[in-house]
Design an enzyme around this catalytic site. Structure first.
Site, PDB file in Angstrom:
ATOM      1  CD  GLU A  63      -2.805  -1.316   2.380  1.00  0.00           C
ATOM      2  OE1 GLU A  63      -3.929  -1.786   2.229  1.00  0.00           O
ATOM      3  OE2 GLU A  63      -2.354  -0.998   3.488  1.00  0.00           O
ATOM      4  CB  CYS A 104       3.096   7.600   3.110  1.00  0.00           C
ATOM      5  SG  CYS A 104       3.543   6.370   4.346  1.00  0.00           S
ATOM      6  CB  CYS A 156       7.408  -5.237   8.429  1.00  0.00           C
ATOM      7  SG  CYS A 156       8.773  -4.300   9.153  1.00  0.00           S
ATOM      8  CB  CYS A 201       6.636  -2.368  15.929  1.00  0.00           C
ATOM      9  SG  CYS A 201       8.261  -1.859  15.347  1.00  0.00           S
ATOM     10  CB  CYS A 224       3.316  -1.674  13.581  1.00  0.00           C
ATOM     11  SG  CYS A 224       3.298  -1.348  11.801  1.00  0.00           S
ATOM     12  CB  CYS A 227       1.455   6.040  11.307  1.00  0.00           C
ATOM     13  SG  CYS A 227       2.305   7.434  10.653  1.00  0.00           S
TER      14      CYS A 227
END
Ligand code: SAH
Length: 347
Positions: free
Chosen positions: A95, A108, A115, A119, A122, A340
């Site tokens: 995205e 962005c 990933c 975290c 997230c 975010c």
């Protein structure tokens, strides 16, 4: 069958393209022409390369493919933010987000599919890292957003942040190649000062960036300046500790003289005491820095909760008193899961 053997033409440098034409008995400058089509004009098919003869186009078609992204779905938020679901040539999806403000349009972009970091706050961390994006896949996300910016806001893209899916420093070479292309006159000719690479903080690679004398800006997702707490919310911090991170940032500043931005979310019961504030102030002391206090965007399970305004004010007051620039940033595009930490291929 033959298809499989065709090479991705955008993996070739300008020089390699020139050599390809020479070795095929043609002129080297044909390589320049094709290179321009591929990068400046973002051509997705050989047919449109009208300054080449039909034979040449067919010859290219027989030897190469042009892998390119496709914006599968575009969602628009009530605040103007646009989220693109981008399909890659192997059907994986990442995205990217266009964030308009009065004076800028920011893209962005994602650097990896999923990933590898973990975290806990997230959404992207819940997708396992499937692969790194190629330089052209990163570049194409930027081009798509530049086009949308011109179409919907009548102006070109002005800034880029590597804050989409993935950890850009874990895909170091491809991210740097993409930025080279974005900033070069062969590509989009954007100033590197308008590009920010955001990292969870991989000390070895922060040093490498400093050695490579990169010209873009650096942001570090800090979230806590206390090892124990940071490790509890960003487990990889056990391996890359704060003192190591700080040393690498000191090195970065010495070499680049470029101010560091820290991204920081304040959560209730996690990092909302005066002790946490003091640790952050201490951490920021060694170089000019800026703290972005970002709003928490909840991701489903309610484990993390945005701290009170009083806690945020405590941060703002202490940082200002210590002459550290601080901004409180509200998230955009929350209604379409574009903020975010919310990028998780949900739609
Ligand atoms: N891996 C890079 C870039 C992607 S994350 C990095 O860590 O910097 C982009 C930013 O969003 C980071 O600062 C990250 O800490 C923050 N973030 C992640 N999840 C979030 C959430 N749920 N709410 C608010 N910010 C979040």
């Amino acid at each position: 069958m033959e298809e499989i053997k065709k090479k991705d033409i955008r993996a070739l440098t300008r020089e390699q393209l020139r050599e390809f034409f020479v070795s095929n008995g043609d002129k080297a400058f044909r390589g320049n022409q094709v290179y321009e089509w591929l990068w400046q004009k973002a051509a997705y098919s050989f047919d449109v390369m009208t300054n080449l003869s039909k034979e040449t186009r067919e010859m290219l078609e027989a030897n190469f493919v042009i892998n390119h992204i496709k914006v599968d779905q575009m969602q628009r938020s009530s605040d103007g933010t646009i989220k693109n679901a981008v399909r890659l040539h192997d059907d994986l999806i990442v995205e990217s987000v266009l964030i308009p403000t009065k004076s800028r349009t920011t893209a962005c972009v994602s650097s990896q599919v999923g990933c590898s970091l973990d975290c806990r706050f997230c959404a992207t961390a819940r997708l396992k890292r499937m692969r790194n994006l190629n330089p052209d896949e990163i570049y194409d996300q930027v081009v798509a957003i530049d086009n949308e910016s011109r179409l919907y806001f009548d102006r070109p893209l002005s800034n880029i942040v590597f804050m989409g899916m993935g950890e850009p420093l874990m895909n170091y070479n491809n991210v740097l190649k993409a930025i080279d292309k974005i900033t070069s006159s062969d590509g989009l000719g954007m100033s590197p000062k308008r590009i920010t690479v955001s990292t969870s903080g991989v000390p070895k690679l922060i040093r490498k960036m400093a050695d490579d004398e990169v010209k873009f800006k650096l942001a570090v997702s800090l979230h806590s300046a206390v090892d124990e707490i940071r490790t509890s919310i960003m487990p990889f911090n056990a391996k890359f500790t704060l003192s190591d991170l700080r040393e690498s940032l000191q090195y970065w500043y010495q070499k680049t003289k470029s101010r560091i931005t820290y991204e920081y979310v304040v959560w209730e019961g996690i990092n909302d005491t005066q002790k946490d504030v003091d640790a952050l102030v201490e951490f920021c002391r060694f170089a000019p820095s800026k703290v972005n206090l970002i709003e928490y965007n909840p991701i489903d399970d309610g484990e993390f909760k945005q701290a009170s305004n009083a806690a945020i004010d405590r941060y703002v007051n202490s940082l200002e008193r210590n002459k550290i620039t601080v901004t409180v940033r509200r998230s955009r595009g929350k209604d379409i899961d574009a903020a975010c930490g919310q990028l998780a291929n949900k739609s």
